[in-house]
Motif scaffolding. Structure first.
Motif, PDB file in Angstrom:
ATOM      1  N   ASN A 201     -24.921  26.949 -62.207  1.00  0.00           N
ATOM      2  CA  ASN A 201     -24.738  26.082 -61.037  1.00  0.00           C
ATOM      3  C   ASN A 201     -25.004  24.652 -61.452  1.00  0.00           C
ATOM      4  N   LEU A 202     -24.668  23.730 -60.576  1.00  0.00           N
ATOM      5  CA  LEU A 202     -24.885  22.323 -60.909  1.00  0.00           C
ATOM      6  C   LEU A 202     -25.437  21.586 -59.694  1.00  0.00           C
ATOM      7  N   THR A 203     -26.674  21.112 -59.823  1.00  0.00           N
ATOM      8  CA  THR A 203     -27.259  20.260 -58.788  1.00  0.00           C
ATOM      9  C   THR A 203     -28.005  19.149 -59.504  1.00  0.00           C
ATOM     10  N   ARG A 204     -28.619  18.284 -58.721  1.00  0.00           N
ATOM     11  CA  ARG A 204     -29.214  17.086 -59.309  1.00  0.00           C
ATOM     12  C   ARG A 204     -30.374  17.387 -60.277  1.00  0.00           C
ATOM     13  N   ASP A 205     -30.314  16.821 -61.450  1.00  0.00           N
ATOM     14  CA  ASP A 205     -31.442  16.803 -62.398  1.00  0.00           C
ATOM     15  C   ASP A 205     -31.092  15.859 -63.550  1.00  0.00           C
ATOM     16  N   LEU A 207     -31.072  12.779 -64.218  1.00  0.00           N
ATOM     17  CA  LEU A 207     -30.263  11.563 -64.110  1.00  0.00           C
ATOM     18  C   LEU A 207     -30.918  10.396 -64.847  1.00  0.00           C
ATOM     19  N   ASP A 208     -32.191  10.558 -65.217  1.00  0.00           N
ATOM     20  CA  ASP A 208     -32.836   9.547 -66.062  1.00  0.00           C
ATOM     21  C   ASP A 208     -32.074   9.453 -67.386  1.00  0.00           C
ATOM     22  N   TYR A 209     -31.601  10.574 -67.876  1.00  0.00           N
ATOM     23  CA  TYR A 209     -30.913  10.624 -69.175  1.00  0.00           C
ATOM     24  C   TYR A 209     -29.408  10.390 -69.036  1.00  0.00           C
ATOM     25  N   HIS A 210     -28.773  11.127 -68.118  1.00  0.00           N
ATOM     26  CA  HIS A 210     -27.299  11.061 -68.013  1.00  0.00           C
ATOM     27  C   HIS A 210     -26.799   9.909 -67.145  1.00  0.00           C
ATOM     28  N   LYS A 211     -27.709   9.300 -66.385  1.00  0.00           N
ATOM     29  CA  LYS A 211     -27.400   8.151 -65.508  1.00  0.00           C
ATOM     30  C   LYS A 211     -26.596   8.511 -64.261  1.00  0.00           C
ATOM     31  N   THR A 212     -25.447   9.202 -64.404  1.00  0.00           N
ATOM     32  CA  THR A 212     -24.689   9.555 -63.196  1.00  0.00           C
ATOM     33  C   THR A 212     -24.484  11.068 -63.161  1.00  0.00           C
ATOM     34  N   PHE A 213     -24.269  11.553 -61.924  1.00  0.00           N
ATOM     35  CA  PHE A 213     -24.031  12.985 -61.748  1.00  0.00           C
ATOM     36  C   PHE A 213     -22.773  13.408 -62.502  1.00  0.00           C
ATOM     37  N   GLU A 214     -21.758  12.527 -62.543  1.00  0.00           N
ATOM     38  CA  GLU A 214     -20.488  12.842 -63.228  1.00  0.00           C
ATOM     39  C   GLU A 214     -20.725  13.037 -64.731  1.00  0.00           C
ATOM     40  N   ASN A 215     -21.554  12.169 -65.325  1.00  0.00           N
ATOM     41  CA  ASN A 215     -21.860  12.329 -66.758  1.00  0.00           C
ATOM     42  C   ASN A 215     -22.570  13.654 -67.009  1.00  0.00           C
ATOM     43  N   THR A 370     -46.864  25.390 -49.576  1.00  0.00           N
ATOM     44  CA  THR A 370     -46.251  25.071 -50.877  1.00  0.00           C
ATOM     45  C   THR A 370     -47.065  24.032 -51.632  1.00  0.00           C
ATOM     46  N   VAL A 371     -47.350  24.337 -52.894  1.00  0.00           N
ATOM     47  CA  VAL A 371     -48.025  23.382 -53.785  1.00  0.00           C
ATOM     48  C   VAL A 371     -46.969  22.923 -54.789  1.00  0.00           C
ATOM     49  N   CYS A 372     -46.681  21.633 -54.821  1.00  0.00           N
ATOM     50  CA  CYS A 372     -45.696  21.170 -55.802  1.00  0.00           C
ATOM     51  C   CYS A 372     -45.888  19.702 -56.154  1.00  0.00           C
ATOM     52  N   GLY A 373     -45.277  19.331 -57.279  1.00  0.00           N
ATOM     53  CA  GLY A 373     -45.307  17.938 -57.732  1.00  0.00           C
ATOM     54  C   GLY A 373     -43.977  17.649 -58.388  1.00  0.00           C
ATOM     55  N   ALA A 374     -43.941  16.654 -59.273  1.00  0.00           N
ATOM     56  CA  ALA A 374     -42.716  16.382 -60.037  1.00  0.00           C
ATOM     57  C   ALA A 374     -43.145  15.796 -61.376  1.00  0.00           C
ATOM     58  N   GLY A 375     -42.334  16.059 -62.393  1.00  0.00           N
ATOM     59  CA  GLY A 375     -42.686  15.629 -63.747  1.00  0.00           C
ATOM     60  C   GLY A 375     -42.604  14.118 -63.922  1.00  0.00           C
ATOM     61  N   GLY A 376     -43.504  13.574 -64.725  1.00  0.00           N
ATOM     62  CA  GLY A 376     -43.456  12.154 -65.076  1.00  0.00           C
ATOM     63  C   GLY A 376     -42.413  11.905 -66.151  1.00  0.00           C
ATOM     64  N   ASN A 377     -41.931  10.665 -66.257  1.00  0.00           N
ATOM     65  CA  ASN A 377     -40.915  10.277 -67.249  1.00  0.00           C
ATOM     66  C   ASN A 377     -39.670  11.150 -67.197  1.00  0.00           C
ATOM     67  N   ARG A 378     -39.343  11.595 -66.005  1.00  0.00           N
ATOM     68  CA  ARG A 378     -38.116  12.346 -65.753  1.00  0.00           C
ATOM     69  C   ARG A 378     -37.488  11.753 -64.498  1.00  0.00           C
ATOM     70  N   ASP A 379     -36.228  12.091 -64.251  1.00  0.00           N
ATOM     71  CA  ASP A 379     -35.467  11.667 -63.077  1.00  0.00           C
ATOM     72  C   ASP A 379     -36.348  11.344 -61.849  1.00  0.00           C
ATOM     73  N   LYS A 380     -36.472  10.042 -61.528  1.00  0.00           N
ATOM     74  CA  LYS A 380     -37.318   9.642 -60.393  1.00  0.00           C
ATOM     75  C   LYS A 380     -36.651   9.944 -59.063  1.00  0.00           C
ATOM     76  N   GLY A 381     -35.313   9.898 -59.064  1.00  0.00           N
ATOM     77  CA  GLY A 381     -34.568  10.078 -57.823  1.00  0.00           C
ATOM     78  C   GLY A 381     -34.756  11.454 -57.213  1.00  0.00           C
ATOM     79  N   LYS A 382     -35.128  12.438 -58.020  1.00  0.00           N
ATOM     80  CA  LYS A 382     -35.269  13.786 -57.429  1.00  0.00           C
ATOM     81  C   LYS A 382     -36.599  13.946 -56.685  1.00  0.00           C
TER      82      LYS A 382
END
Ligand code: UAG
Ligand code: ATP
Ligand code: API
Ligand code: MG
Length: 484
Positions: A201-205, A207-215, A370-382
Motif C-alpha cells: 500500500n502507499l500512504t504518507r511517510d 517525505l523528509d527524504y523524498h520531499k513529495t508524495f509523487e517522488n 493509546t500511547v504514541c509518539g513520533a520519531g525524531g529526524n523523520r518526516d515532520k508532516g506526519k
C-alpha cells in the motif's frame, strides 16, 4: 576475482591502470576497506564518498570505482570511472559475490506498511512447507535459523549481496526481502534478480527524504519497472496506487483484494482478539491474526505462494499455524483483565488501521487508551496527522517519546499537538518519559479495555542523541504487571 571480471556488468567511461589485478573485497565505506580491496566512491546525502578515496588507498585499496577521477593518482591503483557509482555498486557487489540472487527465488516486498509482516510470514510459511529460506527485514535478517541483526530495512548493496551469498551457501531456495523506498531510490537493490515483487500500500511517510508524495510513489514504482519478464508482480487492487505501480512492469501482474474482483480474494467470516476465520479463494481457514489490513497481508502471502507454485491446500494449512510477527499487533494480557496491544504503527495510516482492527474486536464493549509518539529526524508532516488518527478512535491518548534521535522530544510532541483542537486536547495527556506514559495508560485501564502501545513494536532501544538506550515496550508492560 580479477578487476576485468568484477566490472563485466558495468559500462566504464574510462579505465586507468591494470585490470588483471586480484581483488579480495569491495566496499562503499572507506572505514571497511582492507588490503587489495576495491573502493567505490558514492555521493551520499551527508558527504561525498570521493573525499575518502585517499583514505581508502592508505588502508589498502588497489582499485577505485568513481564518478570523478582524482587529480592526483597513485601509480599502483586502478581507477575505473562510471556515470553513476550508486548503480554500479550494486552490480559490482552482485558479481563479486557470485550473483547469489540468480541462485535462489528472491521475492521483494515494497509499500508503506506491511513489508516486514509479509516478508516474515512468507519466510515462516515456506519453512513450514519444508524449504530452506532466508529473510532480510527490519526486525532481523535470517540465514535459515541463523539470526543476523539488521541495522536497516534493506541493507547496503555490499552487505545485501554478502548475506545473499551466505544464504546460497546455506542451501536456501527462497529468500524474502523488504525493499524500502530509500533502498530503491539509493539503488541498493541494483543488479539483483527477482523472481517476484509484492506491493502492499502507499500512504504518507518519509517525505523528509523524498520531499513529495509523487517522488515517494515513483521510488516504489521503480522497483516494479525493473522486474524481469520471468517474474511476477502482485499488487493490492484495494490501494489507490495499486495498478499504477505495475503499469510499466514486464512482470506477470496479479492482483489481490478484499473488496473487488481480483486474482486472489478473501473475506472475514468471524473475528476475535485471538484471530479470524477467513474465506480465501473459496476455501475457509482460521488464522491467528486480527485486523482487515492483515487479511490483505495474508492474501499477498497466499498469492505469492501460489505464484511460487505451491498448492493452495498446503499454503492455507501452513497459514493457519502462523503467529503474529514480533511487535505487530501483539497482544499482552494484564492480570486485571485489560488487553495491551504492542504495535509498530508509525504512520497515520498504520495508526488508523490498527485502531480499526481493535474496534472491530471490541465491538463497542471497552475503552481504548493509546500511547504514541513520533520519531525524531523523520518526516515532520506526519506528526499532527498521527495525533489526529490516534484521537479519532481513542477515548484517551497519551503522547510520549518514540525515538527522539537528535530532536528535543517536547518539540516533537508539540508538533503532534498542532493537529488537535481544544476538545481533543482535553482527552490528551503528554508524558515525555515513555515508561511513565505506559504506566499511566495501564493505571487508567479497566477490565475489558484496550491499551494500544504504538510506534516501536519489536525495537529494543530508544535512540536519544545518537545513543541507543535499552527500551522495549513489551518488557515495560510485563514489568508493570509484575509490580501490580
Ligand atoms: C538517508 C539514508 O538513507 N542514508 C543511507 C545512505 O547513506 P548516504 O549515501 O547518504 O551516505 P553518506 O553518509 O552521505 O556517505 C556517502 C558515502 O561515503 C561513504 N563514507 C562515509 C564516511 C567515511 O568515513 N567513509 C566513507 O567511505 C559512505 O559509506 C557512503 O558510501 O546509504 C547508506 C548505505 O546504504 C545507509 O547506511 C544510510 O542510511 C542512514 C544511516 C539511515 O538512517 N537510513 C534510513 C533513513 C533508512 O535507510 N531507512 C530505510 C527504511 C525506512 C522504513 O523501513 O520505513 C531502510 O532501508 O532502513
Ligand atoms: N497492510 C497494512 N496496511 C496498513 N497498515 C499495516 C499493514 N500491515 C501492517 N500495518 C501496520 O503498520 C505497522 C508496520 O508493519 P510492518 O512492520 O509490517 O511494515 P513495514 O512496511 O515493514 O514498515 P517499515 O517501513 O518501518 O519497515 C504495523 O505494526 C501495523 O500497525
Ligand atoms: N524504518 C522506520 C521506522 C520508524 C520507527 C519509529 N519507531 C521511529 O523511530 O520513527 C524509519 O526509520 O523511519
Ligand atoms: Mg519493515
Amino acid at each position: 576475482m580479477i578487476i576485468s571480471k568484477l566490472i563485466s556488468g558495468i559500462k566504464p567511461i574510462n579505465i586507468i591502470g591494470d585490470v588483471n589485478k586480484e581483488i579480495v573485497g569491495v566496499n562503499i565505506d572507506s572505514r571497511k576497506i582492507e588490503a587489495n580491496h576495491l573502493f567505490i566512491a558514492v555521493k551520499g546525502t551527508q558527504v561525498d564518498g570521493h573525499r575518502y578515496i585517499e583514505t581508502a588507498i592508505e588502508k589498502g585499496a588497489v582499485a577505485v570505482l568513481c564518478e570523478d577521477l582524482p587529480e592526483e593518482k597513485a601509480a599502483h591503483v586502478t581507477y575505473i570511472q562510471v556515470q553513476d557509482t550508486t548503480q554500479a555498486a550494486g552490480v559490482v557487489a552482485t558479481v563479486f559475490y557470485g550473483e547469489p540472487s540468480k541462485k535462489v527465488q528472491l521475492v521483494g516486498v515494497t509499500g508503506t506498511n506491511g513489508k516486514t509482516t509479509i516478508a516474515t510470514l512468507l519466510y515462516n510459511l515456506f519453512r513450514k512447507l519444508g524449504y530452506k529460506c532466508g529473510l532480510l527485514s527490519t526486525v532481523c535478517n535470517y540465514i535459515e535459523d541463523e539470526a543476523v541483526p539488521a541495522d536497516h530495512t534493506t541493507p547496503d548493496p555490499i552487505e545485501l549481496n554478502y548475506l545473499l551469498s551466505r544464504m546460497v551457501e546455506a542451501g536456501c531456495e527462497y529468500v524474502f526481502m523488504e525493499c524500502s523506498s530509500h533502498a530503491i531510490a539509493q539503488k541498493r537493490i541494483a543488479g539483483l534478480h527477482f523472481a517476484g515483487g509484492i506491493f502492499t500500500n502507499l500512504t504518507r511517510d518519509h517525505l523528509d527524504y523524498h520531499k513529495t508524495f509523487e517522488n515517494y510513489r515513483d521510488a516504489k514504482k521503480a522497483f516494479f519497472d525493473s522486474l524481469p519478464k520471468t517474474s511476477f508482480a502482485i499488487t493490492n487492487a484495494d490501494d489507490k496506487n495499486g495498478m499504477y505501480m505495475v503499469q510499466n512492469t514486464k512482470a506477470t501482474v496479479k492482483t489481490y483484494s478484499t473488496r473487488s474482483l481480483a486474482d486472489f480474494k478473501a473475506r472475514i467470516i468471524e473475528c476475535h482478539f485471538e484471530g479470524m476465520y477467513l474465506e480465501i479463494d473459496g476455501r475457509e481457514v482460521g488464522v491467528r491474526f486480527i485486523g482487515k489490513f492483515n487479511v490483505s497481508n495474508l492474501l499477498a502471502v497466499y498469492g505469492a505462494s501460489v505464484m511460487l507454485k505451491q498448492q493452495p491446500e498446503d499454503i492455507l494449512l501452513a497459514l493457519s499455524t502462523l503467529h503474529s510477527v514480533s511487535g505487530r499487533l501483539e497482544p499482552i494480557y494484564s492480570p486485571e483483565g485489560f488487553t495491551c496491544i504492542v504495535d509498530y504503527a508509525h504512520t497515520p495510516d498504520a495508526l488508523e488501521n490498527v485502531l480499526l482492527a481493535i474496534h472491530d474486536v471490541l465491538n463497542g464493549k471497552g475503552k481504548v487508551i493509546t500511547v504514541c509518539g513520533a520519531g525524531g529526524n523523520r518526516d515532520k508532516g506526519k506528526r499532527p496527522l498521527m495525533a489526529q488518527e490516534a484521537i479519532k478512535q481513542s477515548d484517551k491518548v497519551i503522547l510520549t517519546s518514540d525515538n527522539p534521535r537528535f530532536e528535543d522530544p517536547q518539540d516533537i510532541l508539540n508538533d503532534m499537538k498542532e493537529g488537535l483542537n481544544n476538545a481533543q486536547l482535553k482527552k490528551t495527556l503528554t508524558i515525555v518519559d515513555r515508561k511513565e506514559a505506559i504506566r499511566t495508560a495501564c493505571s487508567l485501564a479497566q477490565k475489558g479495555d484496550v491499551v494500544l502501545v504504538a510506534g516501536k513494536g519489536h525495537e529494543d532501544y530508544q535512540e536519544i542523541n545518537g545513543v541507543k538506550h535499552h527500551f522495549n515496550d513489551k518488557e515495560v508492560l510485563y514489568e508493570i504487571f509484575q509490580n501490580d
